[in-house]
Write an enzyme that holds these catalytic residues in place. Structure first.
Site, PDB file in Angstrom:
ATOM      1  N   CYS A  24      -5.231   5.226   4.698  1.00 26.55           N
ATOM      2  CA  CYS A  24      -4.089   5.701   3.906  1.00 26.55           C
ATOM      3  C   CYS A  24      -3.760   7.158   4.265  1.00 26.55           C
ATOM      4  O   CYS A  24      -3.268   7.433   5.347  1.00 26.55           O
ATOM      5  CB  CYS A  24      -4.354   5.516   2.417  1.00 26.55           C
ATOM      6  SG  CYS A  24      -2.843   5.586   1.414  1.00 26.55           S
ATOM      7  N   HIS A  31      -6.150  -0.300   1.313  1.00 35.21           N
ATOM      8  CA  HIS A  31      -7.336  -0.007   0.511  1.00 35.21           C
ATOM      9  C   HIS A  31      -8.039  -1.323   0.200  1.00 35.21           C
ATOM     10  O   HIS A  31      -7.406  -2.376   0.129  1.00 35.21           O
ATOM     11  CB  HIS A  31      -6.950   0.670  -0.814  1.00 35.21           C
ATOM     12  CG  HIS A  31      -6.359   2.026  -0.667  1.00 35.21           C
ATOM     13  ND1 HIS A  31      -7.102   3.137  -0.332  1.00 35.21           N
ATOM     14  CD2 HIS A  31      -5.078   2.456  -0.810  1.00 35.21           C
ATOM     15  CE1 HIS A  31      -6.306   4.196  -0.285  1.00 35.21           C
ATOM     16  NE2 HIS A  31      -5.079   3.819  -0.561  1.00 35.21           N
TER      17      HIS A  31
END
Length: 500
Positions: free
Chosen positions: A334, A440
């Site tokens: 991310c 994630h």
């Protein structure tokens, strides 16, 4: 159906409210209750995305798992994600509504009251029992007029309250008594009893203090929970420890360095690696700690530009590049993925005060932060490559405001989804030594994770472990240990009698 409720409040932050809420959820789930967690307002950098794309605190997702449920935004209607010391992104019913300082946030108190009470009413319709978690201390008298999450919600839920104190911090009786004394008479009447958490030592030495305390307040201490060093739970904000070592019997363990940044977010992504007995993992705070690690991980961030600037000032970026050239592989997740590119731009100052900053330049792409936050769960298949010799199912979730524009074509890790550029989900460089992904939670999948680790070990000339780590089974065992903790340490007869 209108649920019964039980509320867990604490004498302060970090005393064990989230863990005990999960423990009670697991206990009642095992007892056959249709139980759900609820926290009106949370402040955390670790978050989760529900099936419907709503963002909630990671602790509530963990408590949902303990309850045998899929996470729902009703479980955490308001989430605050700090991006600076006096500024947080505000998430209402799973969606961001802007960044606010404390004054701005409190100015919307009446609207927020309506949000949390409606969510509470809705969740009570669907379950037999709701375990409610408070936040911080319920006795912050300077903030009481803006309470959304402690005695305000206990009153709305008509809930008995348990007050938790952490004896390991010291002064637990003073902390419990002071908290109780600052309650109004009506609030004191809601208190069912007290729980002393993280006790180590001889319980007989504690009993006289408990007896005196109970005489002072006229309420019972319902349990003393021992300090467990090896009990593993999902953390909300604080990294539980900086070093995780492979078991002694493991020869040539995989060595992983995680770059610890000030606004680290969703570090629970790394739990399947940290807890793997075949891996040694260390959180790195200074360039001098970087050695010949097999893998360097750049984790998620709530302030990517600010954290990139921090790494530059620390001299960490130069060290990362140096160690990569010497053979360390790199994984960015991310915000860490964005750092691997040429540039990160924040033209509207959504997260930081700087407009843009250079990245590590390991990939030819730029990322621009935009107001619309992308939150979704995704299910993907891997692309057959040197990394994945066969197609594997992978699921994860995205939480980011960055939009990445690629200047070059890279090997995608996953197949495209609904015609979207597959590189958006994850890429690797030509040599297969740098990886980046927006996903994630992708390491939670045992088969997927072990395939990645097998590839890295092969590249580094390390042997395959004799026994692979089963993270899914490990989580179930730890949740059941939480339930056992409640059974053995707390007077559940009094609590259950009150609930009936």
């Amino acid at each position: 159906m209108t649920a019964k409720t039980l509320m867990i409040q604490g004498t302060g932050s970090g005393v064990g409210k989230s863990v005990l809420t999960a423990a009670f959820c697991r206990y009642f789930y095992q007892a056959g209750y249709k139980v759900a967690p609820f926290k009106a307002q949370n402040m955390a950098l670790n978050s989760f995305v529900t099936e419907n794309g709503g963002e909630i605190g990671r602790a509530q997702a963990y408590q949902a798992e303990a309850s045998g449920l899929k996470p729902d935004v009703l479980m955490n209607p308001i989430l605050l994600k700090p991006s600076e010391d006096n500024n947080s992104q505000v998430i209402v019913m799973g969606k961001p509504v802007g960044s606010k300082n404390a004054k701005d946030f409190y100015s919307r108190h009446l609207q927020h009251k309506k949000v949390v009470t409606q969510a509470l009413d809705e969740i009570k319709k669907n379950y037999e029992l709701v375990i409610i978690e408070g936040a911080g201390s319920p006795a912050e008298i300077n903030l009481k007029q803006w309470d959304l999450v402690n005695m305000f919600i206990a009153e709305k839920a008509e809930s008995p309250v348990l007050i938790v104190g952490d004896i390991d911090k010291g002064g637990v009786f003073a902390w419990l008594k002071g908290t109780y004394d600052l309650f109004s008479e009506d609030e004191q009447n809601r208190v069912l009893g007290f729980i002393i958490n993280k006790f180590r030592g001889d319980i007989e030495m504690l009993k006289p203090g408990i007896e005196q305390f109970e005489k002072m307040v006229g309420k019972p201490v319902l349990g003393v929970i021992p300090y467990f060093h090896d009990l593993v739970v999902d953390e909300e904000d604080s990294i539980p420890q900086r070093s995780y070592f492979a078991e002694n019997k493991v020869q040539n363990p995989l060595n992983i360095a995680v770059i610890e940044i000030p606004r680290i977010a969703n570090f629970t992504d790394l739990s399947p690696l940290a807890l793997d007995p075949n891996i040694s993992l260390q959180y790195i705070q200074h360039p001098s700690q970087l050695r010949a690690h097999d893998l360097i991980i750049l984790p998620g961030s709530k302030n990517t530009v600010g954290d990139m600037n921090y790494l530059n000032q620390q001299g960490m970026t130069k060290e990362i590049i140096k160690h990569h050239k010497s053979g360390s592989m790199i994984l960015g997740i991310c915000g860490g993925f964005q750092m691997l590119g040429r540039k990160i731009k924040d033209p509207d100052n959504l997260e930081s005060r700087e407009k843009e900053i250079n990245g590590l330049g390991l990939f030819d792409f730029e990322t621009t932060l935009v107001p619309e936050k992308l939150t979704r769960q995704v299910q993907l298949e891997t692309v057959i490559s040197n990394v994945f010799p066969e197609r594997l199912h992978c699921e994860g979730y995205e939480i980011h405001m960055g939009r990445t524009t690629f200047g070059s074509i890279y090997q995608a890790l996953f197949s495209e989804l609904n015609g979207e550029n597959a590189m958006n989900f994850g890429i690797t460089n030509q040599n297969g030594t740098v990886f980046g992904t927006y996903l994630h939670g992708f390491l939670d999948n045992d088969l997927f994770r072990n395939n990645i680790l097998r590839y890295i070990r092969n590249e580094k000339g390390l042997p395959e472990p004799q026994k692979l780590f089963d993270y899914s089974e490990f989580r179930k065992r730890e949740l059941n240990r939480l339930a056992d903790l409640v059974k053995t340490s707390i007077n559940m007869e009094i609590i259950e009698r009150r609930l009936h």
